[in-house]
Design a protein around this motif. Structure first.
Motif, PDB file in Angstrom:
ATOM      1  N   ALA A   1       0.843  -1.188   0.000  1.00 15.47           N
ATOM      2  CA  ALA A   1       0.000   0.000   0.000  1.00 15.47           C
ATOM      3  C   ALA A   1       0.884   1.246   0.000  1.00 15.47           C
ATOM      4  N   ASP A   2       0.240   2.383  -0.177  1.00 11.26           N
ATOM      5  CA  ASP A   2       0.946   3.657  -0.272  1.00 11.26           C
ATOM      6  C   ASP A   2       1.253   4.183   1.137  1.00 11.26           C
ATOM      7  N   ILE A   3       2.480   3.967   1.618  1.00 13.78           N
ATOM      8  CA  ILE A   3       2.846   4.340   2.985  1.00 13.78           C
ATOM      9  C   ILE A   3       2.831   5.848   3.169  1.00 13.78           C
ATOM     10  N   SER A   4       3.211   6.603   2.144  1.00 11.60           N
ATOM     11  CA  SER A   4       3.209   8.060   2.267  1.00 11.60           C
ATOM     12  C   SER A   4       1.802   8.591   2.509  1.00 11.60           C
ATOM     13  N   TYR A   5       0.804   7.874   1.998  1.00 17.69           N
ATOM     14  CA  TYR A   5      -0.586   8.253   2.248  1.00 17.69           C
ATOM     15  C   TYR A   5      -1.019   7.840   3.654  1.00 17.69           C
ATOM     16  N   MET A   6      -0.560   6.677   4.110  1.00 16.43           N
ATOM     17  CA  MET A   6      -1.045   6.125   5.379  1.00 16.43           C
ATOM     18  C   MET A   6      -0.463   6.791   6.611  1.00 16.43           C
ATOM     19  N   VAL A   7       0.711   7.392   6.492  1.00 11.94           N
ATOM     20  CA  VAL A   7       1.477   7.783   7.672  1.00 11.94           C
ATOM     21  C   VAL A   7       0.718   8.698   8.629  1.00 11.94           C
ATOM     22  N   GLU A   8      -0.126   9.604   8.124  1.00 10.41           N
ATOM     23  CA  GLU A   8      -0.829  10.556   8.983  1.00 10.41           C
ATOM     24  C   GLU A   8      -2.327  10.268   9.091  1.00 10.41           C
TER      25      GLU A   8
ATOM     26  N   GLN B   1      -9.981   3.472   8.612  1.00 10.01           N
ATOM     27  CA  GLN B   1     -11.122   2.574   8.430  1.00 10.01           C
ATOM     28  C   GLN B   1     -11.633   2.639   6.988  1.00 10.01           C
ATOM     29  N   ALA B   2     -11.732   3.853   6.461  1.00  6.17           N
ATOM     30  CA  ALA B   2     -12.200   4.011   5.079  1.00  6.17           C
ATOM     31  C   ALA B   2     -11.226   3.374   4.088  1.00  6.17           C
ATOM     32  N   TYR B   3      -9.922   3.515   4.360  1.00  4.44           N
ATOM     33  CA  TYR B   3      -8.897   2.921   3.488  1.00  4.44           C
ATOM     34  C   TYR B   3      -8.972   1.398   3.543  1.00  4.44           C
ATOM     35  N   ALA B   4      -9.168   0.865   4.757  1.00  2.37           N
ATOM     36  CA  ALA B   4      -9.311  -0.583   4.903  1.00  2.37           C
ATOM     37  C   ALA B   4     -10.535  -1.092   4.154  1.00  2.37           C
ATOM     38  N   GLU B   5     -11.629  -0.345   4.245  1.00  5.84           N
ATOM     39  CA  GLU B   5     -12.856  -0.770   3.565  1.00  5.84           C
ATOM     40  C   GLU B   5     -12.673  -0.795   2.054  1.00  5.84           C
ATOM     41  N   LEU B   6     -11.929   0.183   1.515  1.00  7.51           N
ATOM     42  CA  LEU B   6     -11.645   0.188   0.079  1.00  7.51           C
ATOM     43  C   LEU B   6     -10.800  -1.018  -0.307  1.00  7.51           C
ATOM     44  N   GLY B   7      -9.752  -1.296   0.463  1.00  6.16           N
ATOM     45  CA  GLY B   7      -8.919  -2.472   0.190  1.00  6.16           C
ATOM     46  C   GLY B   7      -9.706  -3.757   0.269  1.00  6.16           C
TER      47      GLY B   7
END
Length: 259
Positions: free
Chosen positions: A67-74, A81-87
């Motif tokens: 996954a995109d760590i630069s997006y996840m860091v903050e 939760q929304a990112y997990a739901e998309l994945g």
């Protein structure tokens, strides 16, 4: 449709469809835009009547590095939760795709890349591939289905070792533990993927779809409910062109001509 970070190639003659993540400079890491594009492309592939779907990564270095760590860091908890739901939506769409899906693991497959592969029906790795559920070293855990699908594939202790330790394994070891079904010499990788996809696409589509649905049901409920689904799926194929043709061809000692 067209997308900036993936391509979808449909062979209308054979039904073999290839979905490729095209971010080689970023090792095909999955951004929100890329995940949304994959979700759209899967729906398009289904509408196009794909008979076999290959998931691949562009370039020589990675299948999907994660996954995109630069997006996840903050991310906040609600955003995560929304990112997990998309994945999860993408992985579930792969798992329930009506045709067989094949992960073409050539290069790095870490974190979300592994989870994308786990959602496929079959996994083929190049000898030089490197795989791992490496999230623990980022202070997180697999979040797109890896904690569930990995255990079912390789067993509880092996899955826990991979997740707890963030171990990275090569293609041969991945095959040895059952993470992938086949490991192929790097030079023969593309040829083998083409051969496997063509073989899958040539099988009767209705029967293959029914088989996939019944096999997936093993994990969804009791054996009794799974057996009931199998009976319905099996009997529902009788009267289809492919059932009549397959059996007639067997009795007539010829190759079948499936729809």
């Amino acid at each position: 449709m067209s997308w900036d970070t993936i391509t979808l190639d449909v062979d209308t003659e054979t039904g073999v469809t290839t979905l490729t993540v095209t971010r080689p400079e970023q090792l095909n890491a999955l951004t929100v835009d890329t995940l949304e594009a994959i979700e759209e492309a899967l729906a398009e592939a289904e509408a196009a009547g794909a008979r076999a779907l290959v998931i691949a990564g562009a370039g020589d270095d990675a299948f999907v590095a994660g996954a995109d760590i630069s997006y996840m860091v903050e991310l906040s908890t609600p955003e995560a939760q929304a990112y997990a739901e998309l994945g999860h939506r993408v992985a579930d769409a792969l798992e329930s795709f009506p045709a067989p899906t094949v992960a073409a693991i050539d290069g790095y497959a870490f974190g979300g890349g592994c989870e994308l592969a786990l959602a496929c029906d079959l996994r083929v790795a190049a000898e030089s591939a490197v795989l791992g559920q490496t999230e623990i070293d980022l202070g997180i855990i697999p979040g797109w289905g890896g904690t569930q699908r990995l255990s079912r594939l390789v067993g509880d202790e092996t899955a826990k070792r991979l997740v707890f330790l963030g171990e990275r394994i090569d293609g041969a070891e991945a095959a040895e533990i059952g993470f992938v079904g086949e490991v192929v010499d790097d030079d023969a990788f593309d040829e083998r993927l083409d051969e496997l996809a063509a073989e899958l696409a040539a099988k009767p589509a209705f029967a293959t779809r029914a088989a996939k649905e019944a096999l997936n049901a093993v994990h969804d409920g009791t054996q009794r409910s799974g057996l009931a689904l199998e009976r319905r799926a099996w009997s529902g194929l009788f009267g289809t062109h492919d059932q009549r043709e397959g059996m007639a061809a067997f009795l007539e000692k010829r190759e079948p001509e499936f729809e």
